[in-house]
Design a protein around this motif. Structure first.
Motif, PDB file in Angstrom:
ATOM      1  N   GLN A   1      -4.139   2.389  -0.314  1.00 22.06           N
ATOM      2  CA  GLN A   1      -4.688   1.996   0.986  1.00 22.06           C
ATOM      3  C   GLN A   1      -3.664   1.209   1.792  1.00 22.06           C
ATOM      4  OE1 GLN A   1      -8.285  -0.076  -0.095  1.00 22.06           O
ATOM      5  NE2 GLN A   1      -9.544   1.747   0.112  1.00 22.06           N
TER       6      GLN A   1
ATOM      7  N   GLY B   1      -0.690   3.557   2.844  1.00 17.71           N
ATOM      8  CA  GLY B   1      -1.059   4.403   3.985  1.00 17.71           C
ATOM      9  C   GLY B   1      -1.100   3.618   5.277  1.00 17.71           C
TER      10      GLY B   1
ATOM     11  N   THR C   1       1.240   4.335   8.597  1.00 20.59           N
ATOM     12  CA  THR C   1       0.525   4.604   9.846  1.00 20.59           C
ATOM     13  C   THR C   1       0.915   3.599  10.910  1.00 20.59           C
ATOM     14  OG1 THR C   1      -1.314   5.503   8.571  1.00 20.59           O
ATOM     15  CG2 THR C   1      -1.758   4.915  10.848  1.00 20.59           C
TER      16      THR C   1
END
Length: 123
Positions: A85, A88, A92
Motif C-alpha cells: 500500500q 503504491g 502514484t
C-alpha cells in the motif's frame, strides 16, 4: 449456507469502498479547476476519503481471514500488504506530482498569459 466461521462479511464493504472510489474519480474527471466551486472539490475529497478508508482496512481484514489457520503468518501478511500500500502510494504520488507540474506550467502559459520562460521560473 456457509458456516459462521467462513462467512465473508468484509466483501460487502470492499464493494462499497470501490463504489465510493470510482464515484469520486469520475467526479474529479468531470470537474474543471476554474469553474467547479470549492465546495464540490471538498465533497469529492470526502467521498474519496470514505472509499479509501473502507478499502485500506478491508485488505488487512482479508489477510487475517485468509491466514487464520496459520497465526504465525498473519503479521507477515499484514506487513506485506501495508508495504505494498505504501509502495503504491509512493509511485502514484511521484507520477501525480510530475503530471501536476507539467499541467501547471501549461496552464500558466495558457490562462495567466505568461510566456514559457516566466512559467518555468515559477516552478
Amino acid at each position: 449456507m456457509l458456516p459462521q466461521s467462513t462467512r465473508c462479511y468484509h466483501i460487502l464493504w470492499s464493494f462499497i469502498a470501490a463504489t465510493f472510489m470510482c464515484t469520486s474519480n469520475v467526479l474529479y474527471t468531470q470537474s474543471d479547476a476554474f469553474s467547479t466551486p470549492v465546495s464540490h472539490w471538498i465533497g469529492y475529497q470526502v467521498i474519496q476519503g470514505i472509499g479509501a478508508g473502507f478499502g485500506m482496512q478491508m485488505t488487512l481484514l482479508s489477510v487475517q481471514l485468509k491466514l487464520k489457520d496459520n497465526p504465525d503468518l498473519v503479521p507477515v501478511g499484514i506487513a506485506f500488504v501495508m508495504f505494498l500500500q505504501y509502495l503504491g502510494s509512493t509511485f502514484t504520488q511521484v507520477a501525480a506530482g510530475t503530471l501536476f507540474n507539467n499541467e501547471l506550467q501549461a496552464g500558466l502559459v495558457e490562462h495567466a498569459g505568461l510566456n514559457p520562460s516566466q512559467a518555468a521560473m515559477l516552478l
